[in-house]
Design a protein around this motif. Structure first.
Motif, PDB file in Angstrom:
ATOM      1  N   ARG A   1      77.829  69.282  28.244  1.00  0.00           N
ATOM      2  CA  ARG A   1      76.819  70.322  28.012  1.00  0.00           C
ATOM      3  C   ARG A   1      75.497  69.957  28.693  1.00  0.00           C
ATOM      4  N   VAL A   2      75.122  68.678  28.636  1.00  0.00           N
ATOM      5  CA  VAL A   2      73.891  68.248  29.297  1.00  0.00           C
ATOM      6  C   VAL A   2      74.002  68.452  30.810  1.00  0.00           C
ATOM      7  N   VAL A   3      75.155  68.151  31.383  1.00  0.00           N
ATOM      8  CA  VAL A   3      75.354  68.361  32.819  1.00  0.00           C
ATOM      9  C   VAL A   3      75.132  69.826  33.186  1.00  0.00           C
ATOM     10  N   GLU A   4      75.657  70.729  32.353  1.00  0.00           N
ATOM     11  CA  GLU A   4      75.457  72.160  32.600  1.00  0.00           C
ATOM     12  C   GLU A   4      73.972  72.508  32.579  1.00  0.00           C
ATOM     13  N   VAL A   5      73.255  71.972  31.597  1.00  0.00           N
ATOM     14  CA  VAL A   5      71.835  72.286  31.459  1.00  0.00           C
ATOM     15  C   VAL A   5      71.030  71.726  32.627  1.00  0.00           C
TER      16      VAL A   5
ATOM     17  N   THR B   1      64.659  70.087  31.286  1.00  0.00           N
ATOM     18  CA  THR B   1      64.507  68.710  30.800  1.00  0.00           C
ATOM     19  C   THR B   1      65.240  68.588  29.473  1.00  0.00           C
ATOM     20  N   VAL B   2      65.925  67.468  29.277  1.00  0.00           N
ATOM     21  CA  VAL B   2      66.751  67.243  28.087  1.00  0.00           C
ATOM     22  C   VAL B   2      66.212  66.035  27.329  1.00  0.00           C
ATOM     23  N   LEU B   3      66.241  66.127  26.002  1.00  0.00           N
ATOM     24  CA  LEU B   3      65.864  65.006  25.143  1.00  0.00           C
ATOM     25  C   LEU B   3      67.124  64.455  24.472  1.00  0.00           C
ATOM     26  N   PHE B   4      67.319  63.129  24.592  1.00  0.00           N
ATOM     27  CA  PHE B   4      68.436  62.463  23.923  1.00  0.00           C
ATOM     28  C   PHE B   4      67.886  61.561  22.836  1.00  0.00           C
TER      29      PHE B   4
ATOM     30  N   THR C   1      58.558  71.161  26.550  1.00  0.00           N
ATOM     31  CA  THR C   1      59.587  72.032  25.989  1.00  0.00           C
ATOM     32  C   THR C   1      60.931  71.608  26.562  1.00  0.00           C
ATOM     33  N   TYR C   2      61.868  71.305  25.688  1.00  0.00           N
ATOM     34  CA  TYR C   2      63.180  70.830  26.125  1.00  0.00           C
ATOM     35  C   TYR C   2      64.174  71.971  26.155  1.00  0.00           C
ATOM     36  N   ALA C   3      64.979  71.982  27.210  1.00  0.00           N
ATOM     37  CA  ALA C   3      66.037  72.978  27.306  1.00  0.00           C
ATOM     38  C   ALA C   3      67.164  72.663  26.334  1.00  0.00           C
ATOM     39  N   LEU C   4      67.310  71.373  25.975  1.00  0.00           N
ATOM     40  CA  LEU C   4      68.362  70.943  25.069  1.00  0.00           C
ATOM     41  C   LEU C   4      67.959  69.623  24.420  1.00  0.00           C
ATOM     42  N   ILE C   5      68.261  69.491  23.139  1.00  0.00           N
ATOM     43  CA  ILE C   5      68.064  68.229  22.429  1.00  0.00           C
ATOM     44  C   ILE C   5      69.412  67.790  21.882  1.00  0.00           C
TER      45      ILE C   5
END
Length: 228
Positions: free
Chosen positions: A131-135, A142-145, A210-214
């Motif tokens: 899912r992160v790869v898609e985003v 930007t993604v937060l892990f 602002t993160y597109a995905l967390i």
């Protein structure tokens, strides 16, 4: 595993006994190789892929080293960086989603908030990686892990670099990580030492964004803390 022993040069039997005491269920010592008087390489036998995930949590957790040295006049240290690299290479062999995982990825893709539940080794982190790869293929995302410890966060980033098939620099500039004590997100950077490249935490924190995905890994360990 790569082990360093302080306080003496133990026999292979002593080292094997210490390891088998500390290792989680489903993992046992297969062979011990002497590198020098205080450095040893250990090959483990794992019952299944679930045992591999349990082993990862144990070694990256805070109590494994204490269990290794418990009631012994030795300080046995595990090279966690070497373990993470070996673990990553092993997990990269599983590079295709199962039908069930594809169904879960579709569900995650369409949800504002999604919770993945599965036993250890069930592929939760693997689905999250996809899912992160898609985003990240979206523009300027930007993604937060979020994870409990640094080693797990760096493992996730390394896995992501391999999954995206892009340069490490390109990937980590769009990944922020948040680890204990969860004060503020941090960056990961690529470091070259002795001709070897590795991922490490940068010195600076990151500003609010602002993160597109967390993605919160092993979230069940965090839910008991209301502040988290």
């Amino acid at each position: 595993l790569r082990l360093t022993v302080d306080g003496g040069s133990p026999s292979i039997a002593t080292l094997s006994a210490a390891l088998n005491y500390a290792l989680p269920h489903g993992c046992e010592v297969a062979n011990v190789y002497v590198v020098s008087k205080d450095v040893f390489h250990v090959r483990l036998s794992l019952e299944n892929i679930g045992a591999m995930a349990t082993l990862r949590d144990a070694i990256l957790g805070p109590s494994f080293a204490d269990a290794l040295s418990e009631n012994r006049d030795l300080a046995i240290r595990v090279d966690r960086g070497a373990f993470v690299e070996c673990y990553a290479r092993s997990m990269m062999r599983f590079n295709k989603l199962t039908l069930h995982q594809r169904e879960k990825l579709e569900a995650v893709r369409g949800a504002r908030v999604a919770v993945l539940l599965a036993p250890a080794g069930g592929g939760k982190t693997f689905v999250a990686i996809q899912r992160v790869v898609e985003v990240l293929n979206e523009d300027d995302a930007t993604v937060l892990f979020v994870a409990r410890n640094e080693a797990l966060a760096l493992f996730f980033c390394k896995w992501l670099v391999i999954a995206t098939r892009k340069s490490a620099e390109h990937v980590v500039e769009r990944i922020h990580v948040l680890v204990a004590p969860f004060s503020s997100p941090r960056r990961v950077r690529v470091e070259t030492v002795g001709g070897r490249r590795r991922l490490v935490f940068g010195d600076s924190r990151v500003d609010a964004t602002t993160y597109a995905l967390i993605v919160v890994d092993e979230a069940h360990h965090l839910v008991g803390d209301s502040s988290l």
